[in-house]
Each structure stands twice: as structure tokens, then as C-alpha cells.
Write a protein that holds these residues in place. Structure first.
Motif, PDB file in Angstrom:
ATOM      1  N   UNK A 293      -8.762   3.856   7.038  1.00  0.00           N
ATOM      2  CA  UNK A 293      -8.617   3.086   5.801  1.00  0.00           C
ATOM      3  C   UNK A 293      -7.663   3.787   4.840  1.00  0.00           C
ATOM      4  N   UNK A 294      -7.789   5.098   4.748  1.00  0.00           N
ATOM      5  CA  UNK A 294      -6.971   5.867   3.803  1.00  0.00           C
ATOM      6  C   UNK A 294      -5.630   6.288   4.396  1.00  0.00           C
ATOM      7  N   UNK A 295      -5.399   5.943   5.664  1.00  0.00           N
ATOM      8  CA  UNK A 295      -4.148   6.302   6.355  1.00  0.00           C
ATOM      9  C   UNK A 295      -3.848   7.789   6.246  1.00  0.00           C
ATOM     10  N   UNK A 296      -4.901   8.598   6.305  1.00  0.00           N
ATOM     11  CA  UNK A 296      -4.729  10.038   6.247  1.00  0.00           C
ATOM     12  C   UNK A 296      -4.557  10.590   4.847  1.00  0.00           C
ATOM     13  N   UNK A 297      -4.510   9.716   3.839  1.00  0.00           N
ATOM     14  CA  UNK A 297      -4.338  10.163   2.460  1.00  0.00           C
ATOM     15  C   UNK A 297      -5.666  10.389   1.768  1.00  0.00           C
TER      16      UNK A 297
END
Length: 248
Positions: free
Chosen positions: A223-227
Motif C-alpha cells: 500500500x505504501x509502495x515502500x514509503x
């Protein structure tokens, strides 16, 4: 507010359709139906020659709601029983942007003429000036579906709940229901929610945050794309998500 550049009507149509399918993730076919209703109303009602331009200047949340009213209008035209059971009061937001009541009585008296006119809009306007945006949205959706189908789904693993919890915040004045959030995650990952906590509020107030425990930390990272945080639109309403950080 969305900024509308002074340009011809087709430019406005393209901006509005792109917002529907890309920003609000509306189905491309349904978005064409919305556009056809709005363009037909714009051409037929003398007080609304700039209807689509006015729609484009309101918030995405309101555009989403206006789109739902346009789909109701489409459904009424396709079902005569539904048409005779509704009234202009079923289109409160559309009445405002039209600056007059939705012409439901006209639809009843001239249903065939209205349907033919809307179909002409689809054929002569939507199928030409919106085709490339349509193609792009269809391709985007197909790619997303393919990515979902080919991704190896993670199994539930024995990790601490805090490691697989998302903290979600909502914008004041734009209430988001638990059902809407659950549907958002289900569309992305299927059954992935272990538990859901929505802020408890007094009657008449709306929650501003929620916590979701997912079955696997993989979902959080996806969901956070790794961020550390990410912004999403759920039914036209802005939602922020970040990894839950428990107080120590």
C-alpha cells in the motif's frame, strides 16, 4: 478547487473525463455515461451552457457524487418504471449545478428523444474527443488486474500486529465509512483485513482516523509502495495512510 484553463468545450470534456477515470478511478464505461448525460444537459438546457465547466471547478468528492446522480439518470432512462418513480429531488447536486431542476418530466414525455440525443453525444463527441483517454484507462485497469492476478499472495505469518497495522486519517468534512475502506482493500488484495478499529465519536460527528490490522506486513509495504505514507482517493474522498507507530 480544480483549475480550468480557458479553452474549447472539448478540452473541458477531456479534463473532466480524465479526472473521473484516473483520479476518481471510475469505471471508463460508466464515466462515458456520466459525460454523455452532462453534455446532453449542457446542450439542451439554456441556463447551463457551461455545465461541464462548472462541474470541473468543484471538489473531486462532489464530482464523484454528481457522477452517481448522472448514473441514476441513465438508469431511469433505461427503466421506465424507475423513471416514473423518481423526481427532481433525487438529483439535489445536479439541480444546483444546472441552476434549475433536473428535467425529469421532460424525460418522461420525450424519453425516446432524450435517449437518441444522448446516444448521439456518445457517438459524435465521446467516441472522438475522449477515445485516447478511454484507451489509456482501459489499458491501465487491465494492467492493474494483471498485476494482481500474477502476484504471489502472501500467507499469514506470525508477526506482531503492530508490524502489519496501517493508521488511516480522513479529511474533516468528508466522512468515510468503514465499509468504504474495507471495500478499497478488498478490491486491492482480497480478504486481507484481520481487524478494523474506527475512531469512536459522538452522535453527529464523523471519525477522523482508523487503524487496520492486516494479515501480513506485505500488504502494508504494498500500500505504501515502500514509503512511509501514501495518499488515496476513496469514492472521491482524500485518505492518508501510514504505518502505525505505537506509543512507547
Amino acid at each position: 478547487m480544480n483549475q480550468v484553463q480557458p479553452n474549447d468545450s472539448h478540452s473541458v470534456y477531456r479534463q473532466l473525463y480524465a479526472l473521473l477515470v484516473y483520479d476518481l478511478y471510475r469505471d471508463p464505461i460508466e464515466a462515458i455515461q456520466m459525460m454523455a448525460i452532462w453534455i446532453w444537459l449542457e446542450k439542451m438546457i439554456t441556463m447551463s451552457p457551461d455545465l461541464t465547466r462548472r462541474i470541473l471547478t468543484v471538489s473531486p468528492h462532489l464530482i464523484n457524487s454528481l457522477g452517481n446522480e448522472a448514473l441514476l439518470c441513465w438508469a431511469c432512462l433505461g427503466n421506465i418504471n424507475l423513471l416514473f418513480s423518481c423526481s427532481f429531488t433525487n438529483f439535489p447536486l445536479t439541480n444546483i449545478v444546472l441552476r434549475k431542476e433536473m428535467p425529469v418530466e421532460f424525460f418522461r414525455l420525450h424519453r425516446d428523444v432524450t435517449i437518441n440525443g444522448i446516444n448521439e453525444v456518445i457517438k459524435r463527441v465521446c467516441a472522438t474527443c475522449l477515445k485516447d483517454i478511454w484507451d489509456g484507462a482501459i489499458a491501465r485497469n487491465a494492467q492493474m488486474a494483471n498485476n494482481y492476478a500474477t502476484t504471489i499472495r502472501p500467507q499469514k505469518v506470525d508477526t506482531q500486529p503492530d508490524e502489519r497495522t496501517l493508521f488511516i486519517t480522513f479529511s474533516r468534512g468528508f466522512p468515510v465509512a468503514e465499509r468504504e475502506v474495507r471495500e478499497f482493500f478488498t478490491r486491492l488484495f482480497g480478504e486481507c483485513i484481520e481487524s478494523f478499529y474506527m475512531q469512536e465519536v459522538a452522535i453527529g460527528e464523523h471519525p477522523l482516523f482508523a487503524k487496520i490490522v492486516l494479515h501480513n506486513a506485505w500488504y502494508v509495504n504494498s500500500v505504501l509502495s515502500g514509503g512511509t505514507k501514501a495518499k488515496f482517493m476513496i469514492n472521491g474522498k482524500q485518505v492518508w495512510m501510514r504505518k502505525f507507530m505505537p506509543k512507547r
